[in-house]
Design a protein around this motif. Structure first.
Motif, PDB file in Angstrom:
ATOM      1  N   GLY A 117       0.838  -1.186   0.000  1.00 37.36           N
ATOM      2  CA  GLY A 117       0.000   0.000   0.000  1.00 37.36           C
ATOM      3  C   GLY A 117       0.877   1.242   0.000  1.00 37.36           C
ATOM      4  O   GLY A 117       2.064   1.182  -0.337  1.00 37.36           O
ATOM      5  N   GLY A 118       0.302   2.374   0.387  1.00 31.78           N
ATOM      6  CA  GLY A 118       1.086   3.600   0.378  1.00 31.78           C
ATOM      7  C   GLY A 118       0.409   4.720   1.149  1.00 31.78           C
ATOM      8  O   GLY A 118      -0.795   4.676   1.420  1.00 31.78           O
ATOM      9  N   GLY A 119       1.200   5.735   1.486  1.00 29.29           N
ATOM     10  CA  GLY A 119       0.666   6.875   2.219  1.00 29.29           C
ATOM     11  C   GLY A 119       0.054   6.436   3.527  1.00 29.29           C
ATOM     12  O   GLY A 119       0.637   5.650   4.282  1.00 29.29           O
ATOM     13  N   TYR A 120      -1.156   6.920   3.807  1.00 26.72           N
ATOM     14  CA  TYR A 120      -1.855   6.560   5.033  1.00 26.72           C
ATOM     15  C   TYR A 120      -2.795   5.375   4.843  1.00 26.72           C
ATOM     16  O   TYR A 120      -3.671   5.130   5.671  1.00 26.72           O
ATOM     17  N   SER A 121      -2.578   4.631   3.762  1.00 23.29           N
ATOM     18  CA  SER A 121      -3.329   3.389   3.515  1.00 23.29           C
ATOM     19  C   SER A 121      -2.330   2.266   3.282  1.00 23.29           C
ATOM     20  O   SER A 121      -2.109   1.811   2.158  1.00 23.29           O
ATOM     21  N   GLN A 122      -1.702   1.840   4.352  1.00 23.94           N
ATOM     22  CA  GLN A 122      -0.691   0.795   4.295  1.00 23.94           C
ATOM     23  C   GLN A 122      -1.035  -0.341   5.247  1.00 23.94           C
ATOM     24  O   GLN A 122      -1.766  -0.160   6.222  1.00 23.94           O
ATOM     25  N   VAL A 123      -0.446  -1.504   4.963  1.00 22.08           N
ATOM     26  CA  VAL A 123      -0.407  -2.585   5.938  1.00 22.08           C
ATOM     27  C   VAL A 123       0.976  -2.553   6.575  1.00 22.08           C
ATOM     28  O   VAL A 123       1.974  -2.290   5.903  1.00 22.08           O
ATOM     29  N   LEU A 124       1.007  -2.815   7.890  1.00 18.70           N
ATOM     30  CA  LEU A 124       2.226  -2.623   8.670  1.00 18.70           C
ATOM     31  C   LEU A 124       2.565  -3.863   9.490  1.00 18.70           C
ATOM     32  O   LEU A 124       1.668  -4.644   9.825  1.00 18.70           O
ATOM     33  N   PRO A 125       3.855  -4.028   9.819  1.00 19.00           N
ATOM     34  CA  PRO A 125       5.026  -3.190   9.520  1.00 19.00           C
ATOM     35  C   PRO A 125       5.481  -3.371   8.074  1.00 19.00           C
ATOM     36  O   PRO A 125       5.841  -4.472   7.666  1.00 19.00           O
ATOM     37  N   ALA A 411     -16.553   6.933  -6.952  1.00 20.60           N
ATOM     38  CA  ALA A 411     -16.119   7.556  -5.706  1.00 20.60           C
ATOM     39  C   ALA A 411     -14.666   7.978  -5.838  1.00 20.60           C
ATOM     40  O   ALA A 411     -13.855   7.294  -6.470  1.00 20.60           O
ATOM     41  N   ILE A 412     -14.356   9.132  -5.254  1.00 22.62           N
ATOM     42  CA  ILE A 412     -12.966   9.588  -5.194  1.00 22.62           C
ATOM     43  C   ILE A 412     -12.339   9.030  -3.923  1.00 22.62           C
ATOM     44  O   ILE A 412     -12.905   9.137  -2.837  1.00 22.62           O
ATOM     45  N   ASN A 413     -11.188   8.397  -4.075  1.00 22.48           N
ATOM     46  CA  ASN A 413     -10.502   7.805  -2.940  1.00 22.48           C
ATOM     47  C   ASN A 413      -9.312   8.680  -2.554  1.00 22.48           C
ATOM     48  O   ASN A 413      -8.344   8.792  -3.304  1.00 22.48           O
ATOM     49  N   ASN A 414      -9.395   9.285  -1.378  1.00 18.02           N
ATOM     50  CA  ASN A 414      -8.291  10.081  -0.840  1.00 18.02           C
ATOM     51  C   ASN A 414      -7.620   9.368   0.335  1.00 18.02           C
ATOM     52  O   ASN A 414      -7.030  10.000   1.209  1.00 18.02           O
ATOM     53  N   GLY A 415      -7.710   8.046   0.333  1.00 19.79           N
ATOM     54  CA  GLY A 415      -7.138   7.268   1.420  1.00 19.79           C
ATOM     55  C   GLY A 415      -5.636   7.382   1.521  1.00 19.79           C
ATOM     56  O   GLY A 415      -5.063   7.243   2.609  1.00 19.79           O
ATOM     57  N   PHE A 416      -4.963   7.639   0.397  1.00 20.27           N
ATOM     58  CA  PHE A 416      -3.509   7.774   0.424  1.00 20.27           C
ATOM     59  C   PHE A 416      -3.085   8.938   1.309  1.00 20.27           C
ATOM     60  O   PHE A 416      -2.140   8.825   2.085  1.00 20.27           O
ATOM     61  N   THR A 417      -3.802  10.051   1.206  1.00 17.20           N
ATOM     62  CA  THR A 417      -3.392  11.264   1.940  1.00 17.20           C
ATOM     63  C   THR A 417      -4.036  11.391   3.310  1.00 17.20           C
ATOM     64  O   THR A 417      -3.450  11.993   4.209  1.00 17.20           O
ATOM     65  N   THR A 418      -5.230  10.830   3.496  1.00 10.69           N
ATOM     66  CA  THR A 418      -5.933  11.033   4.775  1.00 10.69           C
ATOM     67  C   THR A 418      -6.514   9.754   5.373  1.00 10.69           C
ATOM     68  O   THR A 418      -7.319   9.819   6.297  1.00 10.69           O
ATOM     69  N   GLY A 419      -6.129   8.595   4.873  1.00  7.50           N
ATOM     70  CA  GLY A 419      -6.553   7.348   5.491  1.00  7.50           C
ATOM     71  C   GLY A 419      -8.044   7.095   5.416  1.00  7.50           C
ATOM     72  O   GLY A 419      -8.702   7.396   4.417  1.00  7.50           O
ATOM     73  N   GLY A 420      -8.604   6.547   6.502  1.00  5.99           N
ATOM     74  CA  GLY A 420     -10.013   6.152   6.500  1.00  5.99           C
ATOM     75  C   GLY A 420     -10.967   7.289   6.240  1.00  5.99           C
ATOM     76  O   GLY A 420     -11.977   7.121   5.550  1.00  5.99           O
TER      77      GLY A 420
END
Length: 563
Positions: A117-125, A411-420
């Motif tokens: 994933g990327g930005g604020y939409s990632q799986v961690l670690p 739908a516009i997905n802004n999950g990369f920059t602002t997550g959920g």
């Protein structure tokens, strides 16, 4: 301009390091898994016993498939969208997990640099997931190559009798992009070193072990699939399998831990299962059945992805994974970017971030093809737009209106920059479609009773819109042999370029009427399908001119270059 406005957006690894991870036992407990039952791999990763799969609860869960338009070389953010979808659904109050494939070291050190994933939409670690994770890929590589070694030994020990094989079809694998290993000769240096034999390596993601592990339902099924692997052919043309070699149980032992799915978390501490990693351009491109079912056993919604465009991963997800398991998505999300559309509209890859509404409109033919294909499979479609900083309102507005005219949700997905929060609109749209217009039963591209050639032709003509399919003489001969050996009723997995509906990566947008050439077919009886190889696709990728490995390094004990 304020300091906040000029502040550089943090890198994926910076976001990953700043995230406040919960102990993996807490993540497990949140979905009803007893922390005493998990098998931890450090603080933030664990394997989960198969006993937590609950078929009754699976029936109550909503499975969401994420696929994409035909991608540009940098991709369109399908994994970002998959993670963001789960975050958005959780944000609006739906208990949701994401189920993904494990990244391969080949692309991570080659073109991508990371696949979590990327930005604020990632799986961690993310750094551990992108590297060795829990060792699944190494176990699969070891199992595959152990078979190869045992097979070579069998040939060596039977070199003076009639028990040897006329032809070996089993290849070694390595989780590294290495074009020099595609075709090699083993056994050189005298008889003490074995029998000189033409051989070669595929990448681990193309191993049949990877494919069958991702389709296995439990350890018994895994063993049965391993037994069915075809290793070669005797002089009487009959197949020789792992069962004939007598080592299926030993190989299963090597995979006893790898078969268990991996539990991790997202940037917002929501549940993520990551397990298996076949590529969609050379294999079936889906995470494991076990991980998908495990996620569905404990969540109201489960988001999963299938690799590359819908002509590859989604077709195989539906025609292979869903057909074999009975799983059915309630909706399909198609990821799109203006950059990908402009590429299909004739813009050079290096120019796709620049405004060009006309090219974007031309490239909508590619999106329309993917939408129509998914509708033909019976899927209700949501177009998810990954917005980038270079996108302008005019182009985005046109795309949204176009989707409305096509009768699909947008739908516009802004999950990369602002997550959920940024993916909440996408989450709401998914729920709206599932509750009001869920997908219909799957209309498969072909029937299993069709001949091998007919199944390939149906995929090519219905999904790719080819005008004809041609088969090499090798393929014609193998079709006869495979039919004689009882494999004619298996599903088909086409290996082809991810950059075009055709077998030519330069034919962008929505070509039709072309000729698709099948140059080889490979039996994967353990996985339960036949791989048809189209065009010049390679099952062992090479490295690019400027591999990402040049930028991966340790700085003060921290990993840099995984993005």
């Amino acid at each position: 301009m304020s300091d906040q406005q000029v502040k550089k957006f943090p890198s994926d690894i910076e976001i990953s390091r700043a995230a406040k991870l919960l102990p993996i036992a807490k993540i497990a407990a949140n979905i009803g898994i007893d922390p005493e039952d998990i098998i931890p791999y450090g603080k933030y990763k664990a394997k989960i016993p198969l006993s937590y799969i609950n078929e009754d609860k699976i029936k109550e869960s909503n499975l969401i498939l994420v696929t994409a338009v035909t991608p540009n070389k940098a991709g369109v953010g399908k994994t970002v969208t998959s993670v963001a979808s789960s975050l958005g659904l959780n944000y609006i109050g739906k208990k949701t997990a994401v189920a993904l494939r494990e990244p391969s070291l080949g692309p991570c050190f080659g073109m991508k640099g990371g696949a979590a994933g990327g930005g604020y939409s990632q799986v961690l670690p993310m750094d551990e997931i992108n590297l060795h994770f829990t060792g699944d890929f190494h176990a699969i590589t070891c199992a595959n190559n152990m078979i190869a070694a045992l097979l070579d030994n069998y040939q060596y020990q039977n070199r003076k009798n009639d028990k040897g094989l006329e032809r070996i079809v089993w290849r070694r694998v390595l989780d590294v992009n290495d074009r020099s290993l595609r075709q090699i000769v083993t056994g050189l240096g005298g008889t003490g070193n074995g029998i000189p034999t033409e051989a070669g390596f595929d990448i681990t993601t193309a191993s049949e072990i990877m494919a069958l592990l991702c389709l296995a339902t439990d350890l018994d099924d895994l063993l049965a699939r391993i037994e069915r692997i075809v290793l070669g052919f005797r002089f009487d043309k009959t197949p020789f399998t792992v069962k004939d070699l007598g080592v299926a149980e030993a190989i299963t032992v090597l995979l006893k831990d790898a078969i268990m799915p991996n539990l991790v978390q997202t940037t917002e501490n929501t549940t993520a299962f990551i397990h298996g990693g076949p590529f969609a351009n050379i294999a079936h491109g889906c995470n494991s059945v076990i991980a998908t079912k495990m996620a569905m056993s404990s969540n109201e919604y489960v988001v999963t992805e299938a690799g590359f465009g819908s002509d590859l991963g989604a077709e195989k997800f539906l025609d292979i994974k869903c057909r074999l398991t009975g799983l059915t998505p309630k909706a399909t999300v198609i990821v799109v970017t203006t950059g990908a559309l402009k590429l299909h509209g004739g813009v050079a890859d290096g120019e796709i971030s620049k405004p060009n509404k006309e090219a974007m409109i031309t490239g909508l033919g590619n999106l329309r093809r993917h939408i129509n294909n998914m509708k033909e499979f019976g899927q209700s479609v949501i177009v998810s737009f990954n917005r980038h900083k270079h996108d302008n309102d005019d182009e985005v507005g046109y795309l949204e209106n176009w989707c409305g005219e096509e009768g699909v949700a947008f739908a516009i997905n802004n999950g990369f920059t602002t997550g959920g929060e940024g993916a909440a609109a996408l989450g709401k749209k998914i729920v709206e479609v599932v509750e009001n217009n869920p997908s219909k039963p799957i209309n498969f591209a072909y029937d299993l009773e069709d001949s091998i050639g007919t199944k390939i032709e149906k995929i090519a003509k219905r999904v790719y819109k080819a005008g004809e399919v041609t088969f090499s003489q090798t393929v014609e001969n193998k079709i006869k042999s495979y039919t004689k050996n009882g494999w004619a009723n298996l599903p088909i997995c086409i290996a082809k370029t991810q950059y075009s509906f055709s077998d030519d990566p330069k034919r962008v947008n929505a070509p039709e009427g072309f000729s698709l050439h099948i140059r080889d077919i490979v039996i994967q009886a353990g996985a339960g399908f036949i791989v048809a190889i189209a065009g010049e696709i390679m099952r062992m990728p090479g490295l690019p001119e400027d591999p990402q490995a040049y930028r991966i390094k340790l700085v003060d004990g921290e990993i840099e270059g995984l993005s």
